[in-house]
Design an enzyme around this catalytic site. Structure first.
Site, PDB file in Angstrom:
ATOM      1  N   ASN A 142      92.081 -18.794  55.258  1.00 46.91           N
ATOM      2  CA  ASN A 142      92.284 -20.135  54.686  1.00 46.91           C
ATOM      3  C   ASN A 142      90.953 -20.874  54.652  1.00 46.91           C
ATOM      4  O   ASN A 142      89.942 -20.372  55.134  1.00 46.91           O
ATOM      5  CB  ASN A 142      93.363 -20.904  55.458  1.00 46.91           C
ATOM      6  CG  ASN A 142      92.977 -21.138  56.902  1.00 46.91           C
ATOM      7  OD1 ASN A 142      91.978 -21.774  57.191  1.00 46.91           O
ATOM      8  ND2 ASN A 142      93.774 -20.578  57.821  1.00 46.91           N
ATOM      9  N   ASP A 162      99.939 -18.731  59.805  1.00 45.58           N
ATOM     10  CA  ASP A 162     101.351 -18.687  60.181  1.00 45.58           C
ATOM     11  C   ASP A 162     101.915 -17.269  60.129  1.00 45.58           C
ATOM     12  O   ASP A 162     102.876 -16.956  60.820  1.00 45.58           O
ATOM     13  CB  ASP A 162     102.154 -19.621  59.271  1.00 45.58           C
ATOM     14  CG  ASP A 162     101.867 -21.082  59.602  1.00 45.58           C
ATOM     15  OD1 ASP A 162     101.680 -21.377  60.800  1.00 45.58           O
ATOM     16  OD2 ASP A 162     101.802 -21.917  58.679  1.00 45.58           O
ATOM     17  N   LYS A 182      90.576   1.542  53.546  1.00 48.04           N
ATOM     18  CA  LYS A 182      90.605   0.550  52.467  1.00 48.04           C
ATOM     19  C   LYS A 182      91.661   0.966  51.447  1.00 48.04           C
ATOM     20  O   LYS A 182      91.667   2.123  50.997  1.00 48.04           O
ATOM     21  CB  LYS A 182      89.213   0.479  51.820  1.00 48.04           C
ATOM     22  CG  LYS A 182      89.095  -0.630  50.810  1.00 48.04           C
ATOM     23  CD  LYS A 182      87.693  -0.705  50.246  1.00 48.04           C
ATOM     24  CE  LYS A 182      87.726  -1.593  49.006  1.00 48.04           C
ATOM     25  NZ  LYS A 182      86.774  -1.236  48.015  1.00 48.04           N
ATOM     26  N   ILE A 205     101.109 -21.350  68.518  1.00 47.80           N
ATOM     27  CA  ILE A 205     100.327 -21.495  69.757  1.00 47.80           C
ATOM     28  C   ILE A 205     100.585 -22.847  70.419  1.00 47.80           C
ATOM     29  O   ILE A 205     100.927 -22.935  71.605  1.00 47.80           O
ATOM     30  CB  ILE A 205      98.811 -21.323  69.474  1.00 47.80           C
ATOM     31  CG1 ILE A 205      98.552 -19.952  68.843  1.00 47.80           C
ATOM     32  CG2 ILE A 205      97.992 -21.487  70.756  1.00 47.80           C
ATOM     33  CD1 ILE A 205      97.145 -19.752  68.300  1.00 47.80           C
TER      34      ILE A 205
HETATM   35  O1  C5P Z   1     103.370 -26.158  61.787  1.00 47.17           O
HETATM   36  P1  C5P Z   1     101.975 -26.390  61.408  1.00 47.17           P
HETATM   37  O2  C5P Z   1     101.160 -25.148  61.215  1.00 47.17           O
HETATM   38  O3  C5P Z   1     101.769 -27.319  60.250  1.00 47.17           O
HETATM   39  O4  C5P Z   1     101.371 -27.177  62.686  1.00 47.17           O
HETATM   40  C1  C5P Z   1     100.058 -27.569  62.761  1.00 47.17           C
HETATM   41  C2  C5P Z   1      99.624 -27.693  64.200  1.00 47.17           C
HETATM   42  O5  C5P Z   1     100.088 -26.588  64.951  1.00 47.17           O
HETATM   43  C3  C5P Z   1      98.122 -27.645  64.343  1.00 47.17           C
HETATM   44  O6  C5P Z   1      97.774 -28.383  65.488  1.00 47.17           O
HETATM   45  C4  C5P Z   1      97.834 -26.164  64.523  1.00 47.17           C
HETATM   46  O7  C5P Z   1      96.601 -25.934  65.169  1.00 47.17           O
HETATM   47  C5  C5P Z   1      99.023 -25.725  65.363  1.00 47.17           C
HETATM   48  N1  C5P Z   1      99.503 -24.365  65.122  1.00 47.17           N
HETATM   49  C6  C5P Z   1      99.439 -23.432  66.129  1.00 47.17           C
HETATM   50  N2  C5P Z   1      99.925 -22.171  65.930  1.00 47.17           N
HETATM   51  C7  C5P Z   1     100.476 -21.817  64.748  1.00 47.17           C
HETATM   52  C8  C5P Z   1     100.551 -22.740  63.716  1.00 47.17           C
HETATM   53  C9  C5P Z   1     100.046 -24.001  63.936  1.00 47.17           C
HETATM   54  O8  C5P Z   1      98.931 -23.738  67.201  1.00 47.17           O
HETATM   55  N3  C5P Z   1     100.919 -20.588  64.590  1.00 47.17           N
END
Ligand code: C5P
Length: 399
Positions: free
Chosen positions: A212, A281, A291, A309
């Protein structure tokens, strides 16, 4: 950086190391950030650089001698040492460290150091044997014990051709350390801040990944703000174009699973956890070892969810720990952020508008809102990430 330097007076002591040329960049950067800079050169520094250069860059007369015509009442060593917000000695030779450690005042700069009331920051630069000499090390230890600050030296190739510690630290690192020294609000002393920052790269095969556009600018701004306010800081950083402050402890990771593991390794010692990373995500369930060959057929990748997390951190947090999340949203920004704040059981969430003109991703500014678990909400239109970092800690610390 501007907000740390604006309207501050910095006395830059320049001593006789071949790294003096870097003092020119230091002066111009600090002026660009809005500081008033006065330079004092020792006799050996004058052998290596013309005072006129620093005079032009600083816009102020350069002090080169104790009793010269330039030394008016306002730039006497006593007045300068009293009025400066910071005395920065860069480059600092073994000689000036020895004089400062032993209270010797035999020229303008060493005498000013004796009269100093502001923080003093030394950026040593010397041959590696001079630096590691027990006398120099003892002088540094005693200066540190008396509250003097140090940045560097960096390891590397020295002007004398040898390798080892002794190189003047990089200008951006010296400026970061100066910013920390200039910042008077020290409300995070004794606290440890753990930040996730940057993007994640999830492998598709041995050459390709899903990623990203996170630049890591927000994480870097938060880390610098926390360091300036006196915290110790560690950052678990995914790939990011923006550099992190040198004083932060950095663990580099690529994937969300690696980020998850690194966070849980460090979690116990943290008082404040900030999830500023754009965590992936999803990851590819089974990345190809080699590859993937191009073909005319559609390629189907099966993606599986990564752990959330911050939600796991918040679910298992100690009562004293505070958890701050970020939410990047394209629409219904505040509403979705509030829902995340509640669902993930965070203490605070920073909502960012992404997409459209005011996109926060990769930019220095964006539209943001700070929402708290107590129900407060505040808008920060087109706020700089560095300023937003200040508001995050101000609101967290109730100031
Ligand atoms: O649900 P979303 O991704 O929008 O949430 C954003 C917040 O959650 C941010 O603080 C991001 O660092 C954290 N986050 C995370 N682990 C994930 C997805 C998001 O810690 N897998």
């Amino acid at each position: 950086m501007k907000r740390f330097f604006t309207d501050k007076t910095v006395l830059l002591g320049v001593t006789g190391s071949v790294a003096v040329y870097k003092a020119c960049e230091l002066v111009s950067r600090m002026r660009e950030f809005g500081a008033r800079v006065h330079c004092a050169l020792t006799a050996s520094a004058c052998e290596l650089i013309r005072p006129a250069t620093l005079e032009a860059l600083s816009g102020n007369p350069v002090i080169t001698e104790m009793f010269g015509p330039h030394v008016s009442h306002t730039i006497s060593h006593i007045a300068m040492a009293r009025d400066a917000d910071l005395i920065l000695v860069a480059p600092a030779t073994a000689n000036i460290l020895a004089k400062a450690a032993h209270g010797i005042g035999d020229d303008w700069l060493s005498t000013a150091l004796l009269a100093a009331r502001s923080p003093v920051l030394f950026a040593p630069a010397m041959n590696t044997h001079m630096y590691t000499h027990p006398a120099t090390q003892a002088n540094i230890a005693s200066l540190k014990e008396r509250g003097n600050l140090f940045v560097g030296p960096a390891p590397g190739r020295l002007a004398c051709g040898e390798e080892g510690p002794g190189r003047l630290d990089e200008v951006p690192h010296i400026l970061e350390a100066a910013a920390q020294a200039l910042y008077t609000k020290k409300d995070l002393v004794g606290l440890h801040v753990l930040i996730t920052s940057g993007a994640n790269f999830e492998a598709i095969d041995s050459a390709r990944y899903i990623g990203n556009r996170s630049s890591g600018k927000m994480g870097a701004a938060l880390a610098l703000e926390a360091l300036c306010r006196g915290a110790s800081v560690s950052v678990v950083s995914g790939p990011a174009g923006h550099p992190l402050p040198a004083a932060a402890e950095v663990v580099q990771v690529q994937t969300a699973l690696e980020m998850h593991e690194a966070v849980f390794d460090q979690l116990e010692r943290c008082d404040i956890f900030i999830g500023a990373a754009a965590v992936a995500d999803y990851r590819v369930e089974t990345p190809s070892a080699g590859k993937i060959k191009r073909s005319e057929e559609a390629l189907v990748l099966r993606l599986v969810p990564n752990p959330d997390i911050i939600a796991e951190v918040a679910a298992g947090k100690d009562p004293g720990q505070r958890i701050i999340g970020f939410a990047a949203e394209t629409e219904e920004v505040k509403e979705r952020a509030r829902e995340k704040l509640q669902r993930k059981k965070l203490d605070m969430i920073v909502a960012n508008q992404i997409g459209g003109k005011s996109c926060a991703i990769g930019n220095d500014r964006g539209d943001a809102w700070i929402l708290t678990a107590a129900g407060q909400s505040e808008a920060f239109p087109q706020v700089k990430k560095t300023t937003l970092a200040k508001y995050v800690f101000d609101r967290l610390m109730g100031s």
